[in-house]
Design a protein around this motif. Structure first.
Motif, PDB file in Angstrom:
ATOM      1  N   GLN A 137       0.891  -1.276  -0.121  1.00 28.68           N
ATOM      2  CA  GLN A 137      -0.161  -0.021  -0.075  1.00 28.68           C
ATOM      3  C   GLN A 137       0.850   1.218  -0.093  1.00 28.68           C
ATOM      4  OE1 GLN A 137      -4.267   0.102   1.090  1.00 28.68           O
ATOM      5  NE2 GLN A 137      -3.145   0.292   2.909  1.00 28.68           N
ATOM      6  N   LYS A 138       1.621   1.274   0.859  1.00 27.85           N
ATOM      7  CA  LYS A 138       2.761   2.527   0.883  1.00 27.85           C
ATOM      8  C   LYS A 138       3.639   2.629  -0.305  1.00 27.85           C
ATOM      9  CE  LYS A 138       4.684   3.113   4.728  1.00 27.85           C
ATOM     10  NZ  LYS A 138       5.911   2.778   5.996  1.00 27.85           N
ATOM     11  N   SER A 139       4.056   1.666  -0.759  1.00 28.51           N
ATOM     12  CA  SER A 139       4.898   1.661  -2.130  1.00 28.51           C
ATOM     13  C   SER A 139       4.002   2.115  -3.176  1.00 28.51           C
ATOM     14  CB  SER A 139       5.690   0.296  -2.447  1.00 28.51           C
ATOM     15  OG  SER A 139       4.880  -0.398  -2.886  1.00 28.51           O
ATOM     16  N   TYR A 140       2.596   1.687  -3.377  1.00 24.81           N
ATOM     17  CA  TYR A 140       1.889   2.186  -4.298  1.00 24.81           C
ATOM     18  C   TYR A 140       1.588   3.631  -4.233  1.00 24.81           C
ATOM     19  CZ  TYR A 140      -2.120   2.981  -7.435  1.00 24.81           C
ATOM     20  OH  TYR A 140      -3.016   3.425  -8.536  1.00 24.81           O
ATOM     21  N   TYR A 141       1.173   4.093  -2.911  1.00 31.13           N
ATOM     22  CA  TYR A 141       0.901   5.754  -2.581  1.00 31.13           C
ATOM     23  C   TYR A 141       1.932   6.459  -3.252  1.00 31.13           C
ATOM     24  CZ  TYR A 141       0.374  10.061  -0.125  1.00 31.13           C
ATOM     25  OH  TYR A 141       0.386  11.335   0.276  1.00 31.13           O
ATOM     26  N   LEU A 142       3.149   5.874  -2.998  1.00 34.71           N
ATOM     27  CA  LEU A 142       4.338   6.755  -3.505  1.00 34.71           C
ATOM     28  C   LEU A 142       4.269   6.712  -4.993  1.00 34.71           C
ATOM     29  CD1 LEU A 142       7.149   8.416  -2.956  1.00 34.71           C
ATOM     30  CD2 LEU A 142       8.165   6.057  -3.365  1.00 34.71           C
ATOM     31  N   SER A 143       4.236   5.301  -5.593  1.00 38.52           N
ATOM     32  CA  SER A 143       4.359   5.220  -6.980  1.00 38.52           C
ATOM     33  C   SER A 143       3.314   5.722  -7.894  1.00 38.52           C
ATOM     34  CB  SER A 143       4.559   3.643  -7.327  1.00 38.52           C
ATOM     35  OG  SER A 143       5.519   3.170  -6.666  1.00 38.52           O
TER      36      SER A 143
END
Length: 581
Positions: A137-143
């Motif tokens: 979830q966090k890497s998607y928020y950034l990406s």
């Protein structure tokens, strides 16, 4: 006499030999470990891999041996990451950014700060692409900030909303006779709740739901802007886990295409229209792009207070009044420093240490403008040291507030009763004493409760005076309740939402300074034994070894429980085990 001369000669010879061996070792190490100069080649793409631990401030070890032998802890500094992305905007050799990180080893507020900086980078006209075998979830928020997002055909986007989990120990305490005696003020002071009950209180559930929704709202609004998906639709996707495989993620518009890594590399080549030279964010920072060059004489001091607050000297990971107050005094006495920014990233801790830091800041504020910038956490003791600033700025997802106080001490009287152990005490006076082998008595509880109440009243008074509020107004939003930066703005605990750069600009504006450079504090000096270890594990810190042995999740549990042994005196802090995921 001859014996003494021979003995003295032997001792001198021994130390000379050790010195020569030491010099020889450094010479060999410098030949072997001297790094090549890093050059940013034309047609380079900046690779953003953020799996390395990210701290607000990660100064280099001042010990030259640590640099030569590469003994520095592996970590990235948030301020350098942001500077590097800023510099990449105008760097002719950088054609774009490749976000390629399986995991973002940073808090939500730090991740948001990096994401916002990438948004600024996109205004330069350069591309931003993102690829992963799978996205948490966090890497998607950034990406999701990227122009295009890609995932592996057998990958997924773990997009399901936020949650947190708290462990409760009451039944364990009752079963084994080992408990924590707790004295607190603040109905929301959930740091001690797990030791008092076996389930979450309504007050704690209320605040937890509130700040989770606030953070989730901030994340979905950001994703909505970047992906052109309504917030309502994003919540529908999360409710139904419609990122659980690559095809569903594509259908839901969470990603742009389902491709393999080699196909992704071909896309990078096509957009650069040449051979792609990849440079990691770490190497880009090492090339000198992690700082902003300036010849300005005026300075804005940024003092980093990161970690739990403990009485004592402190270090890079612990806020102690020793190191922090020295840094504050140094910045205050430096005539070239025109204003000070205190960057707080702390869950709180010792009330006494917090008060000592508060006092030093109060003295400083009378001489120079003081602005606070809040990172992932500026809660309880972290808010205590921030509350008297001229201005307070937080990220929307910062966790702050938690204005409450508690005392907590272990008690094993039931366990020793079961084991047949009896402890007898002898004292000269009838003062309120405490033994872990005896149930807490009413006199000791009363005295300790008075101490907790006194510190709570001082805490609320500090906040009221610092924020220009009445005691009762602060008391209503205190009681240990946690707020996000967005909520804190609404209830008057902060002045504005923004980044560290915004706080620096505000400090410069208050000081009426246009041309300035940033000076970071404190300077941490490690003992040579800390940095230089003759061991096959020299390059691995204790933290890294434990993470490797226990795994990331178990290490966090170990680290949180391990903090209990460091608690001394009355505390102003948020829960030990607290992670949004």
């Amino acid at each position: 006499m001859k014996f003494l001369r021979n003995l003295l000669a032997s001792i001198i010879g021994f130390f000379i030999s050790i010195f020569l061996i030491f010099i020889f070792f450094i010479f060999i190490a410098s030949l072997m470990g001297s790094p090549d100069e890093i050059i940013v080649k034309p047609n380079s793409v900046l690779k953003l891999d953020l799996t390395t631990s990210i701290k607000d401030y990660a100064p280099k070890d001042t010990n030259p041996l640590a640099e030569i032998l590469e003994l520095n802890d592996q970590k990235l500094a948030l301020n350098k990451i942001l500077n590097a992305i800023d510099n990449a905007k105008t760097d002719a050799n950088i054609k774009g950014i490749n976000i390629r990180t399986v995991y973002v080893n940073a808090g939500i507020a730090q991740t948001q700060a990096i994401r916002n900086k990438i948004e600024e980078f996109k205004k330069s006209g350069k591309f931003v692409y993102a690829y992963n075998d799978f996205f948490d979830q966090k890497s998607y928020y950034l990406s999701s900030v990227a122009d295009s997002v890609f995932v592996n055909p057998v990958g997924m986007v773990d997009f399901k909303g936020l949650s947190t989990e708290i462990l409760y120990y009451k039944d364990f305490e009752d079963k084994y006779g080992v408990k924590m005696e707790v004295i607190r003020h603040g109905k929301y002071k959930s740091a001690v709740e797990p030791y008092l009950t076996n389930k979450m209180s309504e007050a704690n559930r209320e605040q937890t739901v509130s700040f989770l929704k606030s953070i989730w709202s901030e994340m979905t609004e950001g994703i909505s802007r970047s992906r052109k998906i309504s917030v309502e639709k994003l919540n529908e996707i999360a409710d139904n886990s419609n990122g659980r495989n690559a095809d569903l993620a594509k259908e839901s518009n969470l990603i742009d295409a389902v491709i393999y890594e080699d196909e992704y590399k071909d896309k990078l080549k096509s957009i650069v229209a040449s051979k792609v030279n990849t440079i990691s964010i770490q190497d880009y920072i090492k090339s000198g792009k992690g700082r902003k060059s300036s010849l300005a004489k005026n300075k804005i001091a940024v003092i980093y207070a990161q970690g739990q607050i403990m009485y004592g000297e402190g270090n890079e990971d612990i806020i102690g009044q020793g190191i922090i107050n020295k840094a504050i005094k140094k910045a205050r006495k430096d005539k070239s420093v025109k204003a000070i920014v205190l960057r707080v990233n702390s869950p709180g801790g010792s009330a006494l240490a917090s008060e000592l830091i508060w006092r030093e800041l109060e003295l400083t504020k009378k001489e120079k403008p003081l602005v606070v910038s809040m990172g992932n956490l500026a809660a309880s003791g972290g808010y205590y040291i921030a509350c008297n600033a001229d201005k307070i700025i937080a990220e929307p997802t910062t966790i702050t507030g938690s204005i409450g106080v508690f005392g907590m001490i272990p008690n094993i009287s039931k366990l020793t009763d079961k084991l047949g152990i009896n402890a007898e005490q002898v004292s000269t006076n009838s003062s309120a004493n405490y033994s872990v082998f005896e149930p807490i008595d009413e006199k000791f509880y009363k005295v300790t409760k008075e101490g907790v109440e006194q510190i709570y009243n001082v805490f609320v008074t500090r906040v009221a005076n610092g924020r220009g509020l009445k005691f009762d107004e602060v008391d209503k939003i205190a009681q240990g309740r946690v707020w996000t930066g967005k909520q804190a703005l609404e209830n008057g605990l902060i002045d504005a939402l923004g980044s560290l750069d915004d706080a620096i600009e505000m400090a410069a504006s208050i000081a009426n300074v246009d041309d300035y450079r940033v000076r970071n504090y404190p300077n941490y000096k490690k003992d040579i034994k800390e940095s230089f270890k003759f061991s096959p594990f020299a390059k691995l810190s204790k933290e890294e070894l434990l993470k490797e042995a226990l795994g990331e999740e178990n290490y966090r549990l170990y680290d949180n429980i391990n903090q209990i042994k460091n608690i001394k005196g009355i505390q102003a802090r948020i829960p030990f085990i607290f992670e949004v995921k």
